[in-house]
Design a protein around this motif. Sequence first.
Motif, PDB file in Angstrom:
ATOM      1  N   ASN A  19      -7.109  20.150   6.399  1.00  0.00           N
ATOM      2  CA  ASN A  19      -7.379  20.280   7.447  1.00  0.00           C
ATOM      3  C   ASN A  19      -7.939  18.476   8.161  1.00  0.00           C
ATOM      4  O   ASN A  19      -9.114  18.426   7.975  1.00  0.00           O
ATOM      5  N   THR A  20      -7.334  17.357   6.599  1.00  0.00           N
ATOM      6  CA  THR A  20      -8.438  16.187   6.039  1.00  0.00           C
ATOM      7  C   THR A  20      -7.127  15.577   5.871  1.00  0.00           C
ATOM      8  O   THR A  20      -6.184  15.878   5.740  1.00  0.00           O
ATOM      9  N   VAL A  21      -7.752  14.387   6.941  1.00  0.00           N
ATOM     10  CA  VAL A  21      -6.836  13.216   6.621  1.00  0.00           C
ATOM     11  C   VAL A  21      -7.067  12.083   5.578  1.00  0.00           C
ATOM     12  O   VAL A  21      -8.199  11.250   6.242  1.00  0.00           O
ATOM     13  N   PHE A  22      -7.037  11.349   4.891  1.00  0.00           N
ATOM     14  CA  PHE A  22      -7.086  10.708   3.985  1.00  0.00           C
ATOM     15  C   PHE A  22      -6.653   9.220   3.993  1.00  0.00           C
ATOM     16  O   PHE A  22      -5.377   9.352   4.332  1.00  0.00           O
ATOM     17  N   GLY A  23      -7.276   8.433   3.346  1.00  0.00           N
ATOM     18  CA  GLY A  23      -7.186   6.454   3.213  1.00  0.00           C
ATOM     19  C   GLY A  23      -7.413   6.435   2.027  1.00  0.00           C
ATOM     20  O   GLY A  23      -8.032   6.692   1.856  1.00  0.00           O
ATOM     21  N   LEU A  24      -5.981   5.055   1.591  1.00  0.00           N
ATOM     22  CA  LEU A  24      -6.464   4.707   1.277  1.00  0.00           C
ATOM     23  C   LEU A  24      -6.974   2.945   1.736  1.00  0.00           C
ATOM     24  O   LEU A  24      -5.658   2.182   1.972  1.00  0.00           O
ATOM     25  N   GLY A  25      -6.918   2.168   0.415  1.00  0.00           N
ATOM     26  CA  GLY A  25      -6.775   0.332   0.588  1.00  0.00           C
ATOM     27  C   GLY A  25      -6.730  -0.079  -0.489  1.00  0.00           C
ATOM     28  O   GLY A  25      -6.807   0.217  -1.260  1.00  0.00           O
ATOM     29  N   PHE A  26      -5.746  -1.329  -0.724  1.00  0.00           N
ATOM     30  CA  PHE A  26      -5.254  -1.960  -1.715  1.00  0.00           C
ATOM     31  C   PHE A  26      -5.319  -3.203  -1.340  1.00  0.00           C
ATOM     32  O   PHE A  26      -5.764  -3.817  -0.422  1.00  0.00           O
ATOM     33  N   PRO A  27      -5.615  -4.027  -2.768  1.00  0.00           N
ATOM     34  CA  PRO A  27      -5.811  -5.731  -2.403  1.00  0.00           C
ATOM     35  C   PRO A  27      -4.523  -6.278  -2.283  1.00  0.00           C
ATOM     36  O   PRO A  27      -4.983  -7.801  -1.630  1.00  0.00           O
ATOM     37  N   SER A  28      -3.704  -5.872  -1.723  1.00  0.00           N
ATOM     38  CA  SER A  28      -2.635  -6.669  -1.780  1.00  0.00           C
ATOM     39  C   SER A  28      -1.660  -5.760  -0.942  1.00  0.00           C
ATOM     40  O   SER A  28      -1.174  -4.778  -1.363  1.00  0.00           O
ATOM     41  N   GLN A  30       2.136  -6.100  -1.679  1.00  0.00           N
ATOM     42  CA  GLN A  30       2.635  -5.597  -2.929  1.00  0.00           C
ATOM     43  C   GLN A  30       2.080  -4.094  -3.193  1.00  0.00           C
ATOM     44  O   GLN A  30       3.361  -3.205  -3.415  1.00  0.00           O
ATOM     45  N   GLN A  31       1.387  -3.714  -3.859  1.00  0.00           N
ATOM     46  CA  GLN A  31       0.647  -2.645  -4.626  1.00  0.00           C
ATOM     47  C   GLN A  31      -0.007  -1.449  -3.244  1.00  0.00           C
ATOM     48  O   GLN A  31       0.906  -0.029  -3.986  1.00  0.00           O
ATOM     49  N   LEU A  32       0.419  -1.691  -1.985  1.00  0.00           N
ATOM     50  CA  LEU A  32       0.464  -0.937  -1.149  1.00  0.00           C
ATOM     51  C   LEU A  32       2.664  -0.112  -0.781  1.00  0.00           C
ATOM     52  O   LEU A  32       2.190   1.124  -0.786  1.00  0.00           O
ATOM     53  N   SER A  33       3.013  -1.645  -0.692  1.00  0.00           N
ATOM     54  CA  SER A  33       4.674  -0.826  -0.897  1.00  0.00           C
ATOM     55  C   SER A  33       4.986  -0.127  -2.361  1.00  0.00           C
ATOM     56  O   SER A  33       5.418   1.061  -1.444  1.00  0.00           O
ATOM     57  N   LYS A  34       4.428  -0.256  -3.282  1.00  0.00           N
ATOM     58  CA  LYS A  34       4.728   0.326  -4.454  1.00  0.00           C
ATOM     59  C   LYS A  34       4.422   1.830  -4.562  1.00  0.00           C
ATOM     60  O   LYS A  34       4.587   2.972  -4.994  1.00  0.00           O
ATOM     61  N   PHE A  35       3.086   1.797  -4.096  1.00  0.00           N
ATOM     62  CA  PHE A  35       1.996   3.726  -3.819  1.00  0.00           C
ATOM     63  C   PHE A  35       3.318   4.196  -2.922  1.00  0.00           C
ATOM     64  O   PHE A  35       2.998   5.297  -2.604  1.00  0.00           O
ATOM     65  N   ALA A  36       3.601   3.364  -2.046  1.00  0.00           N
ATOM     66  CA  ALA A  36       4.283   4.347  -0.847  1.00  0.00           C
ATOM     67  C   ALA A  36       5.609   4.698  -1.197  1.00  0.00           C
ATOM     68  O   ALA A  36       6.833   5.873  -0.840  1.00  0.00           O
TER      69      ALA A  36
END
Length: 282
Positions: A19-28, A30-36
């Motif tokens: 019952n927890t929501v996790f979040g991640l921040g990326f410097p760019s 492109q890295q967010l798209s790769k992680f997704a």
Amino acid sequence: MTFTKTSQKFGQWADSRANTVFGLGFPSEQQLSKFAEKFQEVKEAAKLARERSQEKAESCSTHSHESSQEAPTSPQASSVNGTEDEKGRRSPPIESLLKSNNHRINPVKKWEQELRTLGESNARLTAALQESAGTAEHWRNRLQVCKEEGDRLRERIVELEAQSLDISKEREQNSRLSQTVRLLEAEISEKEQELERLREEVRVIPGLLEQCEGLQQQLQSAENSNAELESRSKTLKCNVEESRQKYGNLVKELTTFLGILDGKIDELHGFRQGLAKLGMDN
């Protein structure tokens, strides 16, 4: 679990079990798209593995069901055609087969329970995603308001910079006016010194007038004694004439000096009025 991009450099997902929501921040971005993409690949691989395990469980259950249907026929046939000893010899394999089927059915139940748990998790995740979508929309609106406020602040900064330029120009003009005022004050001090000298000279004039009066008295006494001193009359007349000429010249010089002094006083008065007007304008 579903990974959702909430902004260009931030994403989040929910763990329904914790019952927890996790979040991640990326410097760019492109890295967010790769992680997704990697997140989606792992999710699809897990889904495929779950489907394969479910198929295996279904096949095991089908096999156990078929074996359970075939198993009773063998005892019936043995009971009809065989003896009781044969029945005793054939019964243990059936029991072992049923036990193996039970062992196979138990994982299926576990997988069904896991599927129900996953369904509940998906429902909670859907609710969490809807809530996060609403939160993201709220923050988008808030970001738009902040952008508009930033634009207004930039316009205000430009206006203040223009005003600061005007103020700097006014300061330069005031500095020039201050220099002009200082020069005028220096000229006024010089004029005041000159006026003081003129006043001192004016203070000498009453003494000269007294001297003139004394000369007039001497002239009168000389005129009185003229009758008695006829022998000296010519000399005294010459002296008197010279004295009169000197007096006339002195009176003329005094008149001229008074006219010059009046002009200086008028000029100084006009200069003071101009300086006062200049100070009021400044």
